[in-house]
Design a protein around this motif. Structure first.
Motif, short mmCIF file in Angstrom:
data_model
loop_
_atom_site.label_atom_id
_atom_site.label_comp_id
_atom_site.label_asym_id
_atom_site.label_seq_id
_atom_site.Cartn_x
_atom_site.Cartn_y
_atom_site.Cartn_z
N ARG A 162 54.21 81.61 34.90
CA ARG A 162 53.43 80.59 35.57
C ARG A 162 53.02 79.51 34.57
O ARG A 162 53.00 79.71 33.35
CB ARG A 162 52.19 81.16 36.25
CG ARG A 162 51.04 81.56 35.33
CD ARG A 162 49.71 81.57 36.10
NE ARG A 162 49.45 80.26 36.67
CZ ARG A 162 48.88 80.06 37.87
NH1 ARG A 162 48.48 81.09 38.60
NH2 ARG A 162 48.66 78.83 38.31
N THR A 163 52.70 78.35 35.12
CA THR A 163 52.17 77.23 34.35
C THR A 163 50.65 77.21 34.49
O THR A 163 50.11 77.53 35.55
CB THR A 163 52.75 75.90 34.88
OG1 THR A 163 54.16 75.89 34.65
CG2 THR A 163 52.12 74.71 34.18
N VAL A 164 49.96 76.87 33.40
CA VAL A 164 48.50 76.72 33.47
C VAL A 164 48.13 75.33 32.97
O VAL A 164 48.88 74.70 32.22
CB VAL A 164 47.77 77.80 32.63
CG1 VAL A 164 47.98 79.18 33.25
CG2 VAL A 164 48.22 77.78 31.18
N THR A 165 46.98 74.85 33.41
CA THR A 165 46.56 73.49 33.07
C THR A 165 45.95 73.38 31.68
O THR A 165 45.89 72.30 31.10
CB THR A 165 45.55 72.98 34.10
OG1 THR A 165 44.42 73.87 34.12
CG2 THR A 165 46.18 72.92 35.48
N GLY A 166 45.47 74.50 31.15
CA GLY A 166 44.84 74.50 29.84
C GLY A 166 44.23 75.85 29.53
O GLY A 166 44.31 76.79 30.34
#
Length: 220
Positions: A184-188
């Motif tokens: 998954r991608t995370v924003t920070g």
């Protein structure tokens, strides 16, 4: 007369002794022949097994890329799950993975150390995939990631066994989290999805080899 009888008896005794000695030599020869045969047969068997294994490994290497078939399916939690087949052969050649960073597939026999290890340079995908097989979560980032997020994630990784972190310039998003068959991608670093991903996938149910070592592997 008596001397002749004594001489005959002595001759018979010598002949009998020589026969016993010859029989003993024959027994030893048979034992040595049998032993040599066993060694030869064992060598042939071991050699045959090695040849078969080598041929199997070669065929596995040649087909390794083809064995990774499937696609990502994104769940309600934002985690992408690989639906399909991920090969798990040990190979010493490079592997073309269907996604970047990879989430599984054929990999190097040696894993990257993943006991909270933070790498500042790119690492070999085939070693990192072996770490995922052991149940590690791999934190990756590209040049678009903010330094504050990189530092905060590095601090989190350093205190979390079965994790590792490294830059991957070829990935499409600034910060991504990967486990075996999941990504998954995370924003920070402050994204709640980071803790959720760690909680679920560090030595999670997806782990092909739970409890396998994350130390004594390869260090950059």
């Amino acid at each position: 007369m008596g001397s002749a009888k004594k001489s005959s008896a002595a001759r018979k005794a010598r002949i009998e002794e020589m026969r016993r000695a010859e029989q003993a030599r024959e027994r030893r020869a048979r034992i040595l022949t049998i032993g040599a045969s066993v060694v030869v047969v064992t060598g042939l068997v071991v050699g045959g097994v090695f040849l078969v294994r080598s041929q199997s490994d070669d065929s596995g290497n040649a087909a390794s890329d083809a064995k990774n078939s499937g696609r990502f399916v994104t769940g309600k939690d934002g985690v992408k799950k690989w639906e399909g087949t991920l090969a798990r052969n040990h190979v010493t050649k490079s592997v073309s993975y269907p996604v970047t960073p990879p989430v599984g597939g054929d990999h190097n026999p040696v894993w990257m150390n993943c006991n909270g290890d933070v790498y500042t340079k790119e690492i070999n995908n085939t070693n990192a995939v072996h770490s995922l097989e052991h149940g590690a979560v791999w934190v990756t980032y590209n040049s678009q990631a903010k330094k504050a997020d990189i530092d905060a994630l590095a601090a989190k990784v350093k205190k979390t066994p079965y994790t590792l972190m490294s830059p991957v310039d070829g990935q499409k998003d600034p910060i991504m989290l990967s486990a075996w068959g999941h990504q998954r991608t995370v924003t920070g670093a402050k994204d709640p999805a980071v803790d959720a991903f760690f909680e679920k996938f560090v030595q999670g149910q997806q782990t092909p080899e739970p409890g396998a070592a994350c130390t004594n592997g390869l260090a950059q």
